[in-house]
Design a protein around this motif. Structure first.
Motif, PDB file in Angstrom:
ATOM      1  N   GLY A 107      34.340  33.854  36.997  1.00  0.00           N
ATOM      2  CA  GLY A 107      35.397  34.410  35.979  1.00  0.00           C
ATOM      3  C   GLY A 107      36.542  34.780  36.100  1.00  0.00           C
ATOM      4  N   ILE A 108      36.446  35.462  36.803  1.00  0.00           N
ATOM      5  CA  ILE A 108      37.569  36.373  37.279  1.00  0.00           C
ATOM      6  C   ILE A 108      38.025  35.996  38.621  1.00  0.00           C
ATOM      7  CG2 ILE A 108      38.371  38.511  38.440  1.00  0.00           C
ATOM      8  CD1 ILE A 108      35.666  40.052  37.282  1.00  0.00           C
ATOM      9  N   ALA A 109      37.596  35.355  39.414  1.00  0.00           N
ATOM     10  CA  ALA A 109      38.146  33.937  40.201  1.00  0.00           C
ATOM     11  C   ALA A 109      38.698  32.777  39.464  1.00  0.00           C
ATOM     12  CB  ALA A 109      37.016  33.244  41.494  1.00  0.00           C
ATOM     13  N   LEU A 110      38.160  32.781  38.862  1.00  0.00           N
ATOM     14  CA  LEU A 110      39.030  31.505  37.693  1.00  0.00           C
ATOM     15  C   LEU A 110      40.279  31.616  37.292  1.00  0.00           C
ATOM     16  CD1 LEU A 110      35.792  29.471  35.727  1.00  0.00           C
ATOM     17  CD2 LEU A 110      37.688  28.792  37.567  1.00  0.00           C
ATOM     18  N   MET A 111      40.219  33.135  36.390  1.00  0.00           N
ATOM     19  CA  MET A 111      41.963  33.456  36.472  1.00  0.00           C
ATOM     20  C   MET A 111      42.660  33.898  37.064  1.00  0.00           C
ATOM     21  SD  MET A 111      40.246  36.358  33.224  1.00  0.00           S
ATOM     22  CE  MET A 111      42.471  36.771  32.530  1.00  0.00           C
TER      23      MET A 111
END
Length: 575
Positions: free
Chosen positions: A146-150
């Motif tokens: 999820g952090i990578a997507l952000m």
């Protein structure tokens, strides 16, 4: 500028999140989420409604209506401000991470004092969450993704928001005295799913008035650069807009230059050099004499290079130059090609509008046919029953042909279970005109299990369309882990169309997957998955994605005449 409905939708959704973070009643959270969706999809401008008008919107009660009126009157809601004050800003930042819910965000803050995305990323890398209940390896991996997507999304803007902003600015500048032409260009014109900034071009003799006009727009929050050839601003929504003013005679060359991807433009400039020419935003020139040979239109520029006009959505250097030189450029599907929408919902399940309103709105779009596909019973929250769906079928049959002679198809959106099975037995499914089947749960199966699941669903003789196939949500949820080449081949083999879902946060299949699936011989359906009347207009996002994948009307089943479509829906019949 965002519609007031969208501003209110965002506010109510934030309030629902804040209530959830503080351990509020789950029913209240759900009530505000439903109201947010209802207002966001309501066709009328909520800023023009009084309390009674607001309460006429589904799921909007007295308390919610009062909060909406307070916001529209004052620009704030005291209840929201009070909730915000109770929750550290860092926790509110954490809940923006895809896959991390409000309760887990609060746990991280209370137990480990984590109050930023950076601190959470560092804690995961240091294995500091290992002993925290509910944060096992799988959860941590999901949060990491999820952090990578952000981070991947960064400052990029979703297609639909960028397009709304660009169209408003183009309309404003087009009204200016001396404007010959005005359009947006860049990755937005190529209909990429997200864009970094917005390029706007004006054709005029004088640049100053338009540069000044852009900086003076109500939507402009900051002037980044203000010059004679280029002006850049940042809007109140944080979007950077770059404006360039071209001489009218250079319009076509400028539009071509500022639309293509860098790689596409390198290829066209290389073609020019090989012919002793120079291509720039001002025109195509003979190198020796300096004579301008083409500049007024894109068609003229491409023709002088020995190419047909290439649709903007194809200008990515993915083989379009070679195809154009061979005379094999695809005649891509357009909105005008589409004869009907094959995936839509009503308020019988999670849609916002009743059947009659959705049918009337579809007929007004000029469709020849239209399918209603409400959710089946295995998506338990929708509370579908055999009796409800059969009663709807009777209503659909009664309306069939009554709206501008548009034919109605009664379908359903089935839920694909973990084993690939779907709702309802075969004899019941045989009564539908078409069935869309989609994954709505169990997203984390292993690759082999997920592939088998999807292939089994495709091979079901009553499944006609694989809905939003990868289940991705742009910037929020990754797609399913499956052997997609095997799935695409199964779709081609079984006569199951792959959906290009036009919801702007899905655009699923994406353009790259479309290109792969087309190589396997699969067919496609470009659908809106509309949950409100307004969503029917999302078709253009799906069409843009389909064009980027090189789809033609022959590839897309809902461009076909109804007789050909019905043959396809009998699974495997040739169109």
């Amino acid at each position: 500028m965002a519609r007031p409905n969208e501003e209110v939708e965002a506010l109510l959704q934030e309030y629902a999140d804040l209530v959830a973070i503080t351990g509020g009643d789950a029913f209240k959270v759900r009530a505000y989420e439903k109201a947010a969706r209802a207002i966001g999809g309501h066709p009328a401008d909520v800023s023009r409604l009084d309390a009674d008008g607001l309460r006429d919107i589904p799921n909007v009660g007295r308390s919610i209506a009062e909060k909406v009126l307070e916001y529209l009157r004052t620009g704030r809601v005291s209840a929201v401000e009070e909730r915000r004050a109770k929750i550290p800003a860092g926790v509110r930042e954490l809940i923006t991470i895809p896959t991390l819910g409000p309760k887990k965000a609060m746990r991280l803050y209370e137990d480990l004092h984590i109050s930023s995305v950076g601190e959470l990323a560092a804690a995961i890398e240091a294995d500091a969450l290992h002993d925290l209940k509910g944060f096992g390896d799988k959860t941590q991996e999901n949060i990491r993704h999820g952090i990578a997507l952000m981070q991947q999304a960064g400052g990029r803007i979703p297609l639909h928001l960028a397009l709304e902003t660009a169209e408003e600015i183009v309309a404003e500048l087009s009204a200016g005295s001396g404007c010959r032409r005005c359009a947006y260009a860049g990755s937005l014109r190529r209909m990429k799913e997200t864009v970094g900034d917005i390029d706007v071009l004006v054709a005029a003799q004088r640049s100053g008035p338009f540069m000044d006009a852009l900086t003076a727009l109500p939507s402009t929050a900051e002037v980044i650069a203000h010059g004679r050839k280029k002006t850049s601003v940042r809007t109140t929504k944080g979007v950077q807009v770059d404006l360039r003013v071209l001489p009218p005679d250079s319009w076509g060359a400028g539009l071509q230059y500022f639309t293509g991807s860098r790689a596409h433009n390198i290829r066209t400039r290389t073609l020019a050099v090989r012919q002793g020419l120079k291509l720039s935003e001002y025109g195509l020139f003979d190198v020796d004499s300096g004579e301008s040979l083409a500049s007024r239109s894109e068609e003229e520029v491409y023709a002088r290079l020995g190419l047909p006009w290439i649709p903007p959505t194809l200008r990515e250097d993915r083989g379009e130059i070679e195809a154009a030189l061979r005379g094999e450029l695809p005649d891509v599907v357009t909105e005008r090609s589409v004869r009907g929408d094959l995936h839509t919902h009503t308020d019988l399940t999670d849609g916002l509008a009743p059947l009659e309103e959705m049918v009337t709105a579809a007929a007004e779009r000029g469709y020849a046919y239209y399918a209603v596909t409400d959710h089946a019973p295995n998506l338990y929250m929708q509370r579908m029953t055999d009796e409800k769906i059969l009663a709807q079928r009777e209503r659909v049959r009664a309306l069939d042909g009554s709206r501008h002679r548009m034919r109605l198809l009664h379908g359903t959106e089935l839920n694909i279970g973990p084993d690939g099975g779907v709702d309802w037995p075969e004899e019941f499914l045989a009564g539908f005109d078409l069935c869309v089947a989609s994954v709505h749960s169990h997203f984390d199966l292993g690759r082999r299990e997920m592939t088998a699941r999807l292939v089994r669903a495709c091979e079901n003789p009553h499944v006609n369309i694989l809905g939003h196939p990868t289940t991705r949500l742009i910037g929020r949820r990754k797609g399913l882990d499956a052997d997609w080449d095997e799935v695409f081949a199964a779709c081609a083999r079984s006569g199951t169309a792959l959906e290009v879902n036009a919801q702007p946060d899905r655009l699923d299949l994406c353009d790259e997957d479309i290109l792969r699936a087309k190589e396997h011989g699969a067919k496609f359906a470009v659908n809106t998955d509309a949950h409100s009347v307004l969503h029917l207009a999302h078709l253009r996002y799906g069409i843009g994605t389909a064009q980027r994948g090189g789809l033609t009307p022959d590839d897309v089943i809902n461009t076909w005449p109804l007789r050909s479509l019905r043959r396809f829906l009998r699974k495997g019949a040739s169109a």
